[in-house]
Design a protein around this motif. Structure first.
Motif, PDB file in Angstrom:
ATOM      1  N   ASP A 109      -8.615   4.552  -6.903  1.00 28.68           N
ATOM      2  CA  ASP A 109      -8.807   5.190  -5.601  1.00 28.68           C
ATOM      3  C   ASP A 109      -7.952   4.454  -4.570  1.00 28.68           C
ATOM      4  O   ASP A 109      -7.807   3.233  -4.634  1.00 28.68           O
ATOM      5  N   ILE A 110      -7.388   5.225  -3.635  1.00 25.62           N
ATOM      6  CA  ILE A 110      -6.555   4.652  -2.579  1.00 25.62           C
ATOM      7  C   ILE A 110      -6.950   5.279  -1.247  1.00 25.62           C
ATOM      8  O   ILE A 110      -7.027   6.498  -1.127  1.00 25.62           O
ATOM      9  N   ASP A 111      -7.192   4.429  -0.248  1.00 30.44           N
ATOM     10  CA  ASP A 111      -7.407   4.880   1.127  1.00 30.44           C
ATOM     11  C   ASP A 111      -6.243   4.306   1.935  1.00 30.44           C
ATOM     12  O   ASP A 111      -6.296   3.158   2.391  1.00 30.44           O
ATOM     13  N   HIS A 112      -5.172   5.085   2.055  1.00 25.95           N
ATOM     14  CA  HIS A 112      -3.959   4.612   2.720  1.00 25.95           C
ATOM     15  C   HIS A 112      -4.217   4.216   4.173  1.00 25.95           C
ATOM     16  O   HIS A 112      -3.681   3.213   4.646  1.00 25.95           O
ATOM     17  N   ALA A 113      -5.040   4.983   4.872  1.00 24.40           N
ATOM     18  CA  ALA A 113      -5.281   4.721   6.293  1.00 24.40           C
ATOM     19  C   ALA A 113      -5.929   3.352   6.511  1.00 24.40           C
ATOM     20  O   ALA A 113      -5.613   2.658   7.473  1.00 24.40           O
ATOM     21  N   LYS A 114      -6.831   2.965   5.605  1.00 20.10           N
ATOM     22  CA  LYS A 114      -7.525   1.675   5.739  1.00 20.10           C
ATOM     23  C   LYS A 114      -6.925   0.588   4.851  1.00 20.10           C
ATOM     24  O   LYS A 114      -7.417  -0.529   4.824  1.00 20.10           O
ATOM     25  N   ARG A 115      -5.868   0.924   4.077  1.00 21.75           N
ATOM     26  CA  ARG A 115      -5.199   0.002   3.151  1.00 21.75           C
ATOM     27  C   ARG A 115      -6.137  -0.487   2.043  1.00 21.75           C
ATOM     28  O   ARG A 115      -5.937  -1.560   1.493  1.00 21.75           O
ATOM     29  N   LYS A 118     -12.582  -3.966  -5.196  1.00 24.30           N
ATOM     30  CA  LYS A 118     -12.128  -3.324  -3.967  1.00 24.30           C
ATOM     31  C   LYS A 118     -11.318  -4.355  -3.203  1.00 24.30           C
ATOM     32  O   LYS A 118     -11.780  -5.479  -2.993  1.00 24.30           O
ATOM     33  N   VAL A 119     -10.106  -3.957  -2.844  1.00 25.67           N
ATOM     34  CA  VAL A 119      -9.197  -4.894  -2.178  1.00 25.67           C
ATOM     35  C   VAL A 119      -8.532  -4.247  -0.966  1.00 25.67           C
ATOM     36  O   VAL A 119      -8.436  -3.020  -0.879  1.00 25.67           O
ATOM     37  N   LEU A 120      -8.067  -5.118  -0.069  1.00 27.82           N
ATOM     38  CA  LEU A 120      -7.236  -4.711   1.048  1.00 27.82           C
ATOM     39  C   LEU A 120      -5.806  -5.052   0.663  1.00 27.82           C
ATOM     40  O   LEU A 120      -5.479  -6.218   0.428  1.00 27.82           O
ATOM     41  N   ALA A 121      -4.983  -4.027   0.540  1.00 21.83           N
ATOM     42  CA  ALA A 121      -3.613  -4.223   0.068  1.00 21.83           C
ATOM     43  C   ALA A 121      -2.683  -4.605   1.216  1.00 21.83           C
ATOM     44  O   ALA A 121      -2.879  -4.170   2.355  1.00 21.83           O
ATOM     45  N   PRO A 122      -1.658  -5.379   0.907  1.00 23.69           N
ATOM     46  CA  PRO A 122      -0.663  -5.693   1.940  1.00 23.69           C
ATOM     47  C   PRO A 122       0.136  -4.443   2.310  1.00 23.69           C
ATOM     48  O   PRO A 122       0.198  -3.480   1.546  1.00 23.69           O
ATOM     49  N   HIS A 131       0.672 -10.562  -3.951  1.00 21.60           N
ATOM     50  CA  HIS A 131       0.633 -11.539  -2.857  1.00 21.60           C
ATOM     51  C   HIS A 131       0.255 -10.860  -1.541  1.00 21.60           C
ATOM     52  O   HIS A 131       0.793  -9.818  -1.208  1.00 21.60           O
ATOM     53  N   GLY A 132      -0.685 -11.469  -0.819  1.00 26.09           N
ATOM     54  CA  GLY A 132      -1.145 -10.902   0.443  1.00 26.09           C
ATOM     55  C   GLY A 132      -2.381 -10.036   0.317  1.00 26.09           C
ATOM     56  O   GLY A 132      -2.939  -9.590   1.318  1.00 26.09           O
ATOM     57  N   THR A 133      -2.846  -9.793  -0.906  1.00 27.93           N
ATOM     58  CA  THR A 133      -4.046  -8.994  -1.131  1.00 27.93           C
ATOM     59  C   THR A 133      -5.281  -9.763  -0.672  1.00 27.93           C
ATOM     60  O   THR A 133      -5.381 -10.966  -0.880  1.00 27.93           O
ATOM     61  N   VAL A 134      -6.228  -9.049  -0.066  1.00 28.66           N
ATOM     62  CA  VAL A 134      -7.511  -9.630   0.318  1.00 28.66           C
ATOM     63  C   VAL A 134      -8.596  -8.986  -0.548  1.00 28.66           C
ATOM     64  O   VAL A 134      -8.762  -7.770  -0.541  1.00 28.66           O
ATOM     65  N   TYR A 135      -9.319  -9.825  -1.302  1.00 28.40           N
ATOM     66  CA  TYR A 135     -10.429  -9.359  -2.133  1.00 28.40           C
ATOM     67  C   TYR A 135     -11.592  -8.974  -1.232  1.00 28.40           C
ATOM     68  O   TYR A 135     -12.016  -9.748  -0.386  1.00 28.40           O
ATOM     69  N   MET A 136     -12.136  -7.773  -1.414  1.00 25.62           N
ATOM     70  CA  MET A 136     -13.288  -7.332  -0.631  1.00 25.62           C
ATOM     71  C   MET A 136     -14.569  -7.320  -1.463  1.00 25.62           C
ATOM     72  O   MET A 136     -15.654  -7.486  -0.927  1.00 25.62           O
ATOM     73  N   ILE A 190       0.823  -1.211   0.000  1.00 28.70           N
ATOM     74  CA  ILE A 190       0.000   0.000   0.000  1.00 28.70           C
ATOM     75  C   ILE A 190       0.857   1.261   0.000  1.00 28.70           C
ATOM     76  O   ILE A 190       0.504   2.256  -0.626  1.00 28.70           O
ATOM     77  N   GLU A 191       2.006   1.198   0.655  1.00 28.78           N
ATOM     78  CA  GLU A 191       2.886   2.371   0.738  1.00 28.78           C
ATOM     79  C   GLU A 191       3.448   2.766  -0.629  1.00 28.78           C
ATOM     80  O   GLU A 191       3.880   3.911  -0.812  1.00 28.78           O
ATOM     81  N   ASP A 192       3.434   1.842  -1.594  1.00 28.38           N
ATOM     82  CA  ASP A 192       4.015   2.094  -2.915  1.00 28.38           C
ATOM     83  C   ASP A 192       2.986   2.191  -4.042  1.00 28.38           C
ATOM     84  O   ASP A 192       3.346   2.448  -5.184  1.00 28.38           O
ATOM     85  N   ILE A 193       1.731   1.968  -3.727  1.00 20.56           N
ATOM     86  CA  ILE A 193       0.680   2.020  -4.760  1.00 20.56           C
ATOM     87  C   ILE A 193       0.374   3.472  -5.087  1.00 20.56           C
ATOM     88  O   ILE A 193       0.261   4.318  -4.199  1.00 20.56           O
ATOM     89  N   GLU A 194       0.237   3.750  -6.378  1.00 21.68           N
ATOM     90  CA  GLU A 194      -0.047   5.106  -6.837  1.00 21.68           C
ATOM     91  C   GLU A 194      -1.264   5.113  -7.749  1.00 21.68           C
ATOM     92  O   GLU A 194      -1.537   4.131  -8.448  1.00 21.68           O
ATOM     93  N   MET A 195      -1.965   6.235  -7.767  1.00 15.28           N
ATOM     94  CA  MET A 195      -3.109   6.413  -8.663  1.00 15.28           C
ATOM     95  C   MET A 195      -2.659   6.182 -10.108  1.00 15.28           C
ATOM     96  O   MET A 195      -1.576   6.625 -10.501  1.00 15.28           O
ATOM     97  N   GLY A 196      -3.495   5.490 -10.871  1.00 15.18           N
ATOM     98  CA  GLY A 196      -3.213   5.266 -12.281  1.00 15.18           C
ATOM     99  C   GLY A 196      -2.333   4.064 -12.577  1.00 15.18           C
ATOM    100  O   GLY A 196      -2.170   3.703 -13.742  1.00 15.18           O
TER     101      GLY A 196
END
Length: 147
Positions: free
Chosen positions: A111-117, A138-142, A82-87, A12-18
């Motif tokens: 869209d990215i919600d860093h606080a909630k990953r 919609k996923v929960l990123a590692p 790896h480690g992603t949770v499908y929501m 999540i810390e490295d994911i960017e829009m687009g």
């Protein structure tokens, strides 16, 4: 035949829009037969040439969820990986995938919600440049914080 980008994880810390990731896979008769076996969906439109000729598709088609599974492969192996949770996932089927078709599956960060990953991804699959499936995942990123 499978052509894809390197597998792994984008935290999540490295994911960017687009950001986008994709794969290409040729759907084979064997893929369709194996999906029918594992899913227990043996609808003859997927498995019986004679039956399928008399449908609106005028021939056999792959299971829609087999095609959607390629989106899952991009999400689970590449973005976020790896480690992603499908929501959740929405799907709209726009056209058939036939045995022998080369399917291009792509996901794009919208869209990215860093606080909630949480990451929202625009998803689609195409054959010969024509979209056959569109949707949103919609996923929960590692996160590196949880290694």
């Amino acid at each position: 035949m499978l052509d894809n980008m390197p597998r792994g994880t984008i935290c999540i810390e490295d994911i960017e829009m687009g950001m986008t990731r994709s794969l290409r896979k040729q759907v084979t008769d064997r893929d369709i037969e194996m999906f029918a076996e594992v899913s227990t969906d043996r609808n003859p439109v997927h498995l019986d040439d004679d039956y399928a000729q008399d449908t609106i598709f005028e021939g056999r088609i792959a299971h829609g969820m087999l095609t959607a599974g390629l989106i899952s492969a991009v999400i689970g192996e590449q973005l976020p990986g790896h480690g992603t949770v499908y929501m959740g996932q929405t799907l709209k089927f726009l056209g058939p995938v036939r045995p022998g078709d080369m399917v291009y599956a792509e996901v794009k960060v919208v869209d990215i919600d860093h606080a909630k990953r949480r990451v929202t991804l625009e998803t689609h699959c195409a054959v010969d440049g024509k979209k056959v499936l569109i949707g949103e995942a919609k996923v929960l990123a590692p996160s590196r914080k949880f290694d």
